[in-house]
Motif scaffolding. Sequence first.
Motif, PDB file in Angstrom:
ATOM      1  N   PRO A 152       0.822  -1.217   0.000  1.00  9.36           N
ATOM      2  CA  PRO A 152       0.000   0.000   0.000  1.00  9.36           C
ATOM      3  C   PRO A 152       0.849   1.256   0.000  1.00  9.36           C
ATOM      4  CG  PRO A 152       0.132  -0.897   2.208  1.00  9.36           C
ATOM      5  CD  PRO A 152       0.840  -1.888   1.312  1.00  9.36           C
ATOM      6  N   GLU A 153       0.266   2.339  -0.522  1.00 11.83           N
ATOM      7  CA  GLU A 153       0.937   3.634  -0.543  1.00 11.83           C
ATOM      8  C   GLU A 153      -0.034   4.704  -0.046  1.00 11.83           C
ATOM      9  OE1 GLU A 153       4.027   3.681  -4.135  1.00 11.83           O
ATOM     10  OE2 GLU A 153       2.014   3.135  -4.794  1.00 11.83           O
ATOM     11  N   LEU A 154       0.475   5.617   0.788  1.00  8.29           N
ATOM     12  CA  LEU A 154      -0.360   6.650   1.378  1.00  8.29           C
ATOM     13  C   LEU A 154      -0.656   7.767   0.377  1.00  8.29           C
ATOM     14  CD1 LEU A 154       1.320   6.828   4.899  1.00  8.29           C
ATOM     15  CD2 LEU A 154      -0.912   5.841   4.350  1.00  8.29           C
ATOM     16  N   ALA A 155      -1.514   8.692   0.806  1.00  7.60           N
ATOM     17  CA  ALA A 155      -1.988   9.777  -0.044  1.00  7.60           C
ATOM     18  C   ALA A 155      -0.840  10.566  -0.654  1.00  7.60           C
ATOM     19  CB  ALA A 155      -2.881  10.709   0.776  1.00  7.60           C
ATOM     20  N   PHE A 156      -0.918  10.768  -1.962  1.00  5.41           N
ATOM     21  CA  PHE A 156       0.070  11.489  -2.761  1.00  5.41           C
ATOM     22  C   PHE A 156       1.429  10.800  -2.791  1.00  5.41           C
ATOM     23  CE2 PHE A 156      -2.738  15.259  -1.701  1.00  5.41           C
ATOM     24  CZ  PHE A 156      -3.279  15.356  -2.964  1.00  5.41           C
TER      25      PHE A 156
END
Length: 446
Positions: free
Chosen positions: A53-57
């Motif tokens: 997973p990757e966080l916002a922006f």
Amino acid sequence: MPLPLRPSILALACFSALSVHAAPTDLNTRIDTLVKQDEGQMIELFKQLHRNPELAFQEKETAALVAKALQAQGFEVKTAIGTTGVVGILRNGPGPVVMYRADMDALPIKEATGLPYQSSKVTPWLGNPSQAVMHACGHDAHTTWLIEVAKVMSQLKDQWSGTLVLVAQPAEEILEGATAMVNNGLYDFAPKPDVLLAAHVSPVYPADSVGLREGPRLAGTDQIDVELPGIGGHGSTPHVTKDPVVMGAMAVMGYQTIISRMVDQSKPAVLTVGAFQAGVNNNIIPVSATLKLNLRWYDAQVRERMIEGIKSVTRGVLVMNDMPADYQAKYTMKGYATPVFNGKAQTELAQAALVQQLGADKVLPGMPPLMGSEDFHMLASPYPDTKVLFLEVGSGKPDVYKNLVEKKQLPAAMNHTPGFVVELPAITTGARAVTATLSAFFNKPL
């Protein structure tokens, strides 16, 4: 931490298009056949996204994966819109412009599902160098649907006419990504949409079903930071300080009266203080405290009353603590979105298409209006006449809806919790539901 995409996984992500030569004449059968033959590949991609997973922006690797997959299906592709957003356009003759958005970002939550593909990823976030990250809201499923929809719609070009615009959006969780894309040139590249569709997993429906309802669906929202000033000092001499921790605590309790005493009780509203940040040590009174607030509303006047109430309560707290007049609270308005409403025409059209694709028993009545929020419709903010539809795709176990209706019992692990799980049948259900709905919008323009 970069997302480790192995070549085999990239191949799966792009789903190297294998045309079905013995194409059935019935569109729904073709959709069902095309999606189900990709089920294994889709689930592998979903698991890969879930593990990484990757966080916002920060969704750079996810965005790269989406861009590669769209290009493989013949889409015109533009990347880095709104930092990490991706847009793909497939022009297929005259007809309406239909836009479908999937969000990509994850949440700063440590996963506790015990799944064999559980996330163990950590990344820097808001001063924490090792923040655990998890897809706890199903955006990994949404991204998987987008990639499959691109493939299937490209294979069904003989069945529809118009322009399909696919949007992989960053930063939905902080409700900033859609607006960022609009402000960063989305419509310098993409045409104005006639219809905008988004689909989201929902754990209150079984994973082989969808929920759909006309009218108000999701609340408007604001994310507001309130920074309270203080005068710091030693913990042993609080009388010569102005303690922002105490003032913050007073403000948190005072904010609770905004809903109970300032807002019309017949109108839904929520005010949550999601974070209280102050100080670093036991015996130091800090110079400031920050409260992170989240508002939910359906009526714009209620929104304004809540914001006015927050400022009024905050001013009162500062006065009660005898803060000098030149010490003022600071307000930072962050993510914002208006409420989501499903119009009658688009809801009825989607309902008919979903019943044909999934079966009448798999198209369930949507829940009453929810206080959750979305920002996908802000993609259409420059064009108020764009038709908007929000579709809820079941992601729960077979008995969840029955338990909700008969026992008023919600699933144990809802969205945004460490135990949130997307049951795997939702992967094909979502792809079939979205493709069928998009096809209906092309074939029966609103």
